[in-house]
Design a protein around this motif. Sequence first.
Motif, PDB file in Angstrom:
ATOM      1  N   UNK A 150       0.790  -0.910  -0.063  1.00  0.00           N
ATOM      2  CA  UNK A 150      -0.087   0.216  -0.042  1.00  0.00           C
ATOM      3  C   UNK A 150       0.955   1.287   0.009  1.00  0.00           C
ATOM      4  N   UNK A 151       0.225   2.508  -0.171  1.00  0.00           N
ATOM      5  CA  UNK A 151      -1.149   2.579  -0.294  1.00  0.00           C
ATOM      6  C   UNK A 151      -1.813   2.247  -1.788  1.00  0.00           C
ATOM      7  N   UNK A 152      -2.903   1.877  -1.666  1.00  0.00           N
ATOM      8  CA  UNK A 152      -3.797   1.067  -2.879  1.00  0.00           C
ATOM      9  C   UNK A 152      -3.693   2.061  -3.898  1.00  0.00           C
ATOM     10  N   UNK A 153      -3.700   3.601  -3.779  1.00  0.00           N
ATOM     11  CA  UNK A 153      -3.388   4.591  -5.075  1.00  0.00           C
ATOM     12  C   UNK A 153      -2.442   4.520  -5.693  1.00  0.00           C
ATOM     13  N   UNK A 154      -1.161   3.955  -5.287  1.00  0.00           N
ATOM     14  CA  UNK A 154      -0.075   3.925  -5.989  1.00  0.00           C
ATOM     15  C   UNK A 154      -0.189   3.054  -7.099  1.00  0.00           C
ATOM     16  N   UNK A 155      -1.323   2.068  -7.281  1.00  0.00           N
ATOM     17  CA  UNK A 155      -1.564   1.220  -8.333  1.00  0.00           C
ATOM     18  C   UNK A 155      -1.956   2.114  -9.485  1.00  0.00           C
ATOM     19  N   UNK A 226      -8.432  -4.722  -3.891  1.00  0.00           N
ATOM     20  CA  UNK A 226      -9.037  -3.315  -4.259  1.00  0.00           C
ATOM     21  C   UNK A 226     -10.269  -3.225  -3.538  1.00  0.00           C
ATOM     22  N   UNK A 227     -10.870  -4.206  -3.293  1.00  0.00           N
ATOM     23  CA  UNK A 227     -12.438  -4.547  -2.490  1.00  0.00           C
ATOM     24  C   UNK A 227     -12.047  -3.967  -1.266  1.00  0.00           C
ATOM     25  N   UNK A 228     -11.052  -4.410  -0.547  1.00  0.00           N
ATOM     26  CA  UNK A 228     -10.979  -4.246   0.891  1.00  0.00           C
ATOM     27  C   UNK A 228     -10.310  -2.759   0.923  1.00  0.00           C
TER      28      UNK A 228
END
Length: 228
Positions: A150-155, A226-228
């Motif tokens: 994470x953070x997820x936004x880095x994807x 992504x869901x979590x």
Amino acid sequence: EAIEYASKHFVMLDELHDKVGARIAALVHSEAAMVTSGAASALTLGTAAVLTGTDQQKIVALPDLATMKNEVLIQKSHRFGYDHAVRNCGVRLVEVESREDLERAVNPKTAMMLFYNNNNKEGQIRDEEFVQLGKKHAIPTFNDAAADVPPVENLWNYTKMGFDLVTFSGGKGIRGPQSAGLLLGRKDLIAAARLNAPPNGNTVGRGLKVNKEEMLGILVALEIYLEK
């Protein structure tokens, strides 16, 4: 019969790779994506893609760069243990420190600019400025962000920032198969990376095979993450 079976198997695996890549690209808001056998594999395949494009003669020639660009710019503070995966393609890493160094180092042999995301704060050229310099000189930029989720936004942060290629490990924060990774970025470069990868035979990436379990495993892990 064995040859016919093998041929059908390769076609099916290739189609699965296409469909999984398209699904992943949609999930992470990237123009294109492919599953690789780890982030180091993505570094090799992405570099190969930049060097060869879809030129079959160049693909077969790697790592002989006689007819290709052969230099990759990297900040001295961004040298790291996995940059050998880039050098597998025969390129020479040219170290720079400042913006001025980088602009002086750009020349007709410059193929790519490599960025190690973990050391973003250690280099004099931060991520956004690095991308801007790549655009200014029409040089593809590649961000190794293997461990930076994470953070997820880095994807999606780095592709949206303008990096032409980005890689993530599948077995770290995403918690997918340890032997899988993601290569994200420009559609033309992902297409070229696929040509340098299995099931294509006479390529620098022939040994970097991804099986169907890894493809589906990282897709499911990504969906759950992504869901979590």
